[in-house]
Design a protein around this motif. Structure first.
Motif, PDB file in Angstrom:
ATOM      1  N   ASN A 116       0.827  -1.206   0.000  1.00 17.69           N
ATOM      2  CA  ASN A 116       0.000   0.000   0.000  1.00 17.69           C
ATOM      3  C   ASN A 116       0.864   1.260   0.000  1.00 17.69           C
ATOM      4  OD1 ASN A 116      -2.699   1.174   0.209  1.00 17.69           O
ATOM      5  ND2 ASN A 116      -2.083   1.818   2.254  1.00 17.69           N
TER       6      ASN A 116
ATOM      7  N   GLU B 221      -7.353  11.104  -2.099  1.00 22.22           N
ATOM      8  CA  GLU B 221      -7.733  10.053  -3.051  1.00 22.22           C
ATOM      9  C   GLU B 221      -9.151  10.261  -3.611  1.00 22.22           C
ATOM     10  OE1 GLU B 221      -6.193   5.968  -1.836  1.00 22.22           O
ATOM     11  OE2 GLU B 221      -6.087   7.039   0.068  1.00 22.22           O
TER      12      GLU B 221
ATOM     13  N   ASN C 184      -0.069   2.158   7.091  1.00 22.43           N
ATOM     14  CA  ASN C 184      -1.394   1.814   6.542  1.00 22.43           C
ATOM     15  C   ASN C 184      -2.567   2.185   7.440  1.00 22.43           C
ATOM     16  OD1 ASN C 184       0.004   0.706   4.453  1.00 22.43           O
ATOM     17  ND2 ASN C 184      -0.410  -1.425   4.976  1.00 22.43           N
TER      18      ASN C 184
ATOM     19  N   ALA D 298      -9.758  -1.616   8.474  1.00 19.55           N
ATOM     20  CA  ALA D 298      -9.052  -1.495   7.192  1.00 19.55           C
ATOM     21  C   ALA D 298      -8.119  -0.286   7.154  1.00 19.55           C
ATOM     22  CB  ALA D 298     -10.052  -1.414   6.036  1.00 19.55           C
TER      23      ALA D 298
ATOM     24  N   THR E 198      -5.922   1.244   3.990  1.00 19.20           N
ATOM     25  CA  THR E 198      -5.548   0.292   2.936  1.00 19.20           C
ATOM     26  C   THR E 198      -6.456   0.381   1.717  1.00 19.20           C
ATOM     27  OG1 THR E 198      -6.889  -1.438   3.976  1.00 19.20           O
ATOM     28  CG2 THR E 198      -4.555  -1.339   4.576  1.00 19.20           C
ATOM     29  N   LYS E 199      -7.533   1.161   1.828  1.00 19.30           N
ATOM     30  CA  LYS E 199      -8.449   1.333   0.699  1.00 19.30           C
ATOM     31  C   LYS E 199      -8.788   2.808   0.540  1.00 19.30           C
ATOM     32  CE  LYS E 199     -10.570  -3.232   1.332  1.00 19.30           C
ATOM     33  NZ  LYS E 199      -9.970  -3.851   0.148  1.00 19.30           N
ATOM     34  N   SER E 200      -9.275   3.166  -0.639  1.00 21.03           N
ATOM     35  CA  SER E 200      -9.681   4.555  -0.904  1.00 21.03           C
ATOM     36  C   SER E 200     -11.022   4.822  -0.219  1.00 21.03           C
ATOM     37  CB  SER E 200      -9.827   4.768  -2.413  1.00 21.03           C
ATOM     38  OG  SER E 200     -10.992   4.087  -2.885  1.00 21.03           O
TER      39      SER E 200
ATOM     40  N   GLU F  49     -13.819   2.916  -1.815  1.00 17.35           N
ATOM     41  CA  GLU F  49     -13.763   1.482  -1.499  1.00 17.35           C
ATOM     42  C   GLU F  49     -14.216   1.211  -0.063  1.00 17.35           C
ATOM     43  OE1 GLU F  49     -10.030   0.141  -4.389  1.00 17.35           O
ATOM     44  OE2 GLU F  49      -9.631   1.049  -2.439  1.00 17.35           O
ATOM     45  N   LEU F  50     -13.804   2.075   0.871  1.00 15.44           N
ATOM     46  CA  LEU F  50     -14.211   1.908   2.275  1.00 15.44           C
ATOM     47  C   LEU F  50     -15.723   2.028   2.413  1.00 15.44           C
ATOM     48  CD1 LEU F  50     -11.425   3.983   4.074  1.00 15.44           C
ATOM     49  CD2 LEU F  50     -11.744   1.505   4.244  1.00 15.44           C
TER      50      LEU F  50
ATOM     51  N   MET G 255     -17.461  -1.014   1.149  1.00 16.64           N
ATOM     52  CA  MET G 255     -17.420  -2.110   2.136  1.00 16.64           C
ATOM     53  C   MET G 255     -18.594  -2.015   3.102  1.00 16.64           C
ATOM     54  SD  MET G 255     -13.429  -2.332   3.354  1.00 16.64           S
ATOM     55  CE  MET G 255     -13.747  -3.531   4.670  1.00 16.64           C
TER      56      MET G 255
END
Length: 607
Positions: A136, A261, A407, A556, A559-561, A564-565, A568
């Motif tokens: 990442n 992001e 992260n 998380a 670790t994700k944009s 993306e979060l 989820m």
């Protein structure tokens, strides 16, 4: 009756946070700083000029992570010890000294990113395949390749980082040290005034004469410092513009949104939709306040009054714990254990004292427990604020345990979702436990006045104003007090229309917010609350499965944009729908307040 604030030395230490969990003594802190400086020098000797292949990249990043973890507690200690008393010379000097040391460390370590980005991308990709731990970090680093400058330039810029942070320090000094408020008078009676008492008490004072007099006195003092504060802010803006241009970003917005992001369309969507579609609902709320309080003309100074001040219980710190434990119980035993520890182990600084930073925040140092600053006044709003800050704490309590130091932290765009989620859980819990119309109205008005007004109105209007400021800066312009006042007044008038009189002093509210020194931050409150509103509805409807998904999101970390979060957690941020749904929900709450008020008034008539 509001009293003058005590000195920090006069407050009850049991209601302050315990920074000894970071360092037992000043000597321990100084030793840690000295050791850190030695380790950084040793690391630079070992790895500078030697990050040449996948294996050395991995070894280098392991050492870099270790040093990053050791920077956290000393930086946190220096910052937190200064935040509780801006008049404490020792704390201010410690913070300032560490700022210089941190800049030196950053300069010494700048070779890491420079050397990594000078390597062929395939070497970095090989390192990612060999060590998922740093995947990442390296992916994000590669995305910055186009904006990386010559290694010596990067080293020089890093050395100046403490100086570049100077405007924010100057803003805080002006606000918390130099700006001394005199008492104000109403009908021959004297009342004490400070930043904390105005924002914590007088702004929501039910007595119109006292509230408006406080606003006038507060604004008069701000006005004395408007030119210095504007110059300080312009200095900060010019640093950002120069950095953006040097690095080759298409615009200052691209530069400031890069690490979030998200693109500018997601930033602008929050501002444009709320300015246009939430305004009618909030004007209706303002008219309701005006009607209930019998105010001839609603002014900007009247917007923070509670709908029913007679139904506003005073809540002690101990009582707040039961409210919060009960409301957040749905998050599970581990989460509640964290909340209980926050109270029992003095993670929270509750007291009011002279020189203490205004507002509230949560600091979550990696490898240690979170710390929360709040100035407790005993209102229901404080319970919502504390639930909010515990949301940040719960986020990083989970992320820091699950992720490495690189992260753990997500995009700023997402950062206010876990905090506002807790406010929603608090509101849902309170509403589920009573059918009494006065209680329901009190709870809903707390949600509207605290959660949504604060995050969807106050911070969003800051964002709309901030966008106008940055548009001016991006075109090569600068700002002064008159320009900032006009921009702020224009935004307020656009949102409130004819329903609220934007009186003299309202335009100075740009002086009150430290968020302007943190990039494009204000709009993220409404972004986070958009996510948390939708997820809290899912939790109400689906229960444990939605809670489990949300806990996975917290774990998380970064670790994700943001998109993306949110995905989820079952929210699609690629469309306008979540924001439109949230605005509609706010409208429904305000309509319910109107209906409950009519029901309560009718019951009075029939008594």
């Amino acid at each position: 009756m509001v009293k003058s604030l005590p000195l920090r030395s006069e407050v009850n230490s049991e209601e302050t946070w315990n920074l000894q969990d970071l360092f037992k003594t000043e000597e321990d802190y100084n030793s840690a700083v000295t050791e850190l400086e030695k380790e950084v020098a040793s690391y630079a000797d070992q790895f500078k000029g030697k990050l040449t292949d996948a294996s050395t990249v991995i070894e280098g990043l392991k050492g870099y992570a270790t040093i990053s973890e050791k920077i956290v507690p000393v930086a946190t200690y220096a910052r937190l010890s200064a935040s509780t008393d801006q008049t404490n010379d020792e704390a201010q000097m410690r913070s300032s000294k560490f700022g210089s040391i941190a800049a030196q460390i950053e300069s010494q370590l700048s070779f890491v990113n420079s050397e990594l980005l000078s390597l062929p991308t395939k070497v970095l990709q090989e390192a990612m395949q060999k060590s998922a731990e740093f995947q990442n970090f390296l992916e994000k680093l590669i995305s910055k390749k186009d904006y990386q400058l010559h290694p010596e330039v990067e080293k020089t810029l890093a050395a100046y980082s403490s100086t570049f942070n100077g405007p924010y320090g100057l803003y805080n000094t002006t606000k918390m040290v130099d700006m001394a408020f005199e008492d104000f008078e109403v009908d021959g009676k004297s009342y004490p005034l400070s930043y904390v008492t105005f924002e914590g008490d007088w702004e929501s004072e039910p007595d119109t004469a006292v509230r408006r007099a406080a606003f006038e006195a507060f604004s008069a003092k701000l006005k004395e410092y408007q030119h210095t504060t504007a110059k300080t802010y312009d200095m900060h803006l010019q640093i950002e513009k120069t950095t953006s241009d040097l690095r080759g970003y298409p615009s200052i917005f691209d530069y400031l949104l890069f690490n979030q992001e998200v693109d500018q369309s997601m930033h602008d969507r929050q501002i444009d939709l709320i300015m246009n579609e939430l305004a009618p609902h909030m004007r209706k709320y303002a008219k309701l306040l005006q009607s209930v309080h019998g105010i001839d003309k609603m002014t900007f100074a009247d917007l923070k009054i509670p709908l029913d001040p007679t139904y506003e219980p005073k809540i002690t710190v101990e009582e707040s714990k039961k409210y919060i434990d009960d409301a957040l119980a749905i998050m599970g035993n581990d989460y509640i254990h964290m909340v209980d520890r926050a109270y029992e182990e003095r993670w929270i600084d509750f007291v009011q004292n002279k020189g203490k930073s205004t507002g509230a925040f949560c600091s979550s140092p990696y490898g240690n427990h979170p710390y929360i600053l709040i100035s407790w006044t005993g209102s229901m709003e404080d319970v919502f604020v504390l639930a909010h800050e515990l949301g940040h704490a719960g986020h990083f309590y989970n992320a820091n345990r699950e992720q490495n130091v690189f992260n753990a932290r997500p995009s700023l765009y997402f950062i206010e979702a876990p905090s506002t989620m807790n406010e929603m859980l608090m509101a849902n819990h309170l509403l589920a436990n009573s059918n009494d119309p006065k209680f329901k109205r009190w709870v809903i008005s707390s949600i509207v006045a605290r959660t949504y007004y604060h995050n969807f109105v106050t911070h969003l209007l800051e964002a709309a104003y901030q966008r106008k400021v940055y548009e001016r800066i991006d075109e090569g312009g600068s700002v002064n007090a008159n320009i900032l006042n006009n921009l702020k007044r224009g935004v307020l008038e656009e949102f409130w229309g004819e329903d609220v009189d934007i009186i003299d002093g309202a335009e100075l509210t740009w002086m009150r917010q430290p968020h302007y020194y943190m990039g494009l931050y204000p709009y993220t409150y409404s972004a986070g609350l958009t996510i948390s509103t939708q997820v809290s509805k899912r939790i109400l409807e689906e229960g444990q499965p939605a809670v489990d998904q949300w806990l996975d999101v917290l774990k998380a970390g970064g670790t994700k944009s943001p998109v993306e979060l949110a995905k989820m957690a079952g929210v699609d941020l690629t469309t306008e729908q979540p924001l439109r749904d949230t605005i509609a929900y706010i409208g429904e709450l305000i309509d319910e307040l109107v209906a409950l008020t009519e029901e309560i008034e009718a019951a009075k008539v029939n008594e």
